[in-house]
Motif scaffolding. Structure first.
Motif, PDB file in Angstrom:
ATOM      1  N   ARG A  52      35.551  51.473   4.625  1.00 53.47           N
ATOM      2  CA  ARG A  52      36.241  51.483   6.028  1.00 53.47           C
ATOM      3  C   ARG A  52      37.136  50.472   6.380  1.00 53.47           C
ATOM      4  O   ARG A  52      38.213  50.509   6.668  1.00 53.47           O
ATOM      5  CB  ARG A  52      35.318  51.566   6.992  1.00 53.47           C
ATOM      6  CG  ARG A  52      34.550  53.139   7.149  1.00 53.47           C
ATOM      7  CD  ARG A  52      34.722  53.894   8.231  1.00 53.47           C
ATOM      8  NE  ARG A  52      33.823  55.284   8.153  1.00 53.47           N
ATOM      9  CZ  ARG A  52      34.632  56.468   7.792  1.00 53.47           C
ATOM     10  NH1 ARG A  52      35.879  56.711   8.139  1.00 53.47           N
ATOM     11  NH2 ARG A  52      33.736  57.482   7.681  1.00 53.47           N
ATOM     12  N   LEU A  63      33.410  51.091  13.734  1.00 54.29           N
ATOM     13  CA  LEU A  63      32.892  51.453  12.430  1.00 54.29           C
ATOM     14  C   LEU A  63      31.449  52.303  12.466  1.00 54.29           C
ATOM     15  O   LEU A  63      31.474  53.552  11.936  1.00 54.29           O
ATOM     16  CB  LEU A  63      32.331  50.449  11.724  1.00 54.29           C
ATOM     17  CG  LEU A  63      33.441  49.145  11.208  1.00 54.29           C
ATOM     18  CD1 LEU A  63      32.994  47.900  11.015  1.00 54.29           C
ATOM     19  CD2 LEU A  63      33.903  49.832   9.870  1.00 54.29           C
ATOM     20  N   ALA A  66      32.814  55.953  13.491  1.00 54.81           N
ATOM     21  CA  ALA A  66      33.440  56.761  12.164  1.00 54.81           C
ATOM     22  C   ALA A  66      32.259  56.990  11.167  1.00 54.81           C
ATOM     23  O   ALA A  66      32.261  58.235  10.370  1.00 54.81           O
ATOM     24  CB  ALA A  66      34.255  55.731  11.432  1.00 54.81           C
ATOM     25  N   GLU A  67      31.032  56.185  11.225  1.00 56.35           N
ATOM     26  CA  GLU A  67      30.083  56.643  10.285  1.00 56.35           C
ATOM     27  C   GLU A  67      28.887  57.510  10.944  1.00 56.35           C
ATOM     28  O   GLU A  67      27.894  57.832  10.386  1.00 56.35           O
ATOM     29  CB  GLU A  67      29.248  55.253   9.919  1.00 56.35           C
ATOM     30  CG  GLU A  67      30.188  54.618   8.809  1.00 56.35           C
ATOM     31  CD  GLU A  67      30.572  55.148   7.699  1.00 56.35           C
ATOM     32  OE1 GLU A  67      29.589  55.813   7.105  1.00 56.35           O
ATOM     33  OE2 GLU A  67      31.625  55.216   7.204  1.00 56.35           O
TER      34      GLU A  67
END
Length: 151
Positions: A52, A63, A66-67
């Motif tokens: 990323r 982050l 997104a994860e």
């Protein structure tokens, strides 16, 4: 006929069998490429964060979102990467309370070398194990895979 409900049962079964086999083979290829890339003792979570951040700096919150994990969990992952010298943080110019994390130059070089090793292994394997016609088939299959993932 783009929908399994419009396919005859035998065709739908064949498409499903291919889908299952493709998923398995792609997973095996991914593991083989990971072996070639020398990821060392990094966890899958750490590798995901590095991927990323390879796209540009991000906050722990971004982050984590997104994860699909909690910020606290991802914070521990980022801390481990910082300790390893793979990421560094700077204050976010838009919000000084947050930290923007980015790959270090050493990590960028490590990623470059790792990618080169994976590509070299794949190049050699394709040249040794496949005929010229099979390599051409594989090139066409890559185009088909690109169509599968296109938005």
């Amino acid at each position: 006929m783009n929908d399994s409900t419009t396919l005859p049962d035998s065709d739908a079964q064949a498409v499903m069998a291919t889908a299952v086999e493709l998923r398995v083979v792609l997973g095996q290829l991914r593991r083989k490429l990971r072996e070639q890339g020398n990821v060392g003792d990094l966890t899958p979570s750490q590798i995901a964060v590095l991927r990323r951040l390879d796209g540009g700096p991000a906050t722990v919150t971004a982050l984590a979102k997104a994860e699909g994990v909690r910020s606290q969990s991802l914070g521990a992952t980022v801390a481990a990467l910082e300790t390893a010298g793979l990421v560094a943080g700077n204050p976010d110019p838009a919000d000084g309370r947050q930290t923007l994390w980015a790959l270090t130059p050493a990590c960028r070089e490590w990623l470059r070398v790792s990618r080169a090793a994976r590509e070299d292994w794949l190049f050699r394997a394709m040249n040794v194990r496949l005929t010229a016609a099979e390599r051409a088939d594989l090139a066409r299959a890559v185009d088909l895979l690109k169509r599968l993932i296109a938005d």
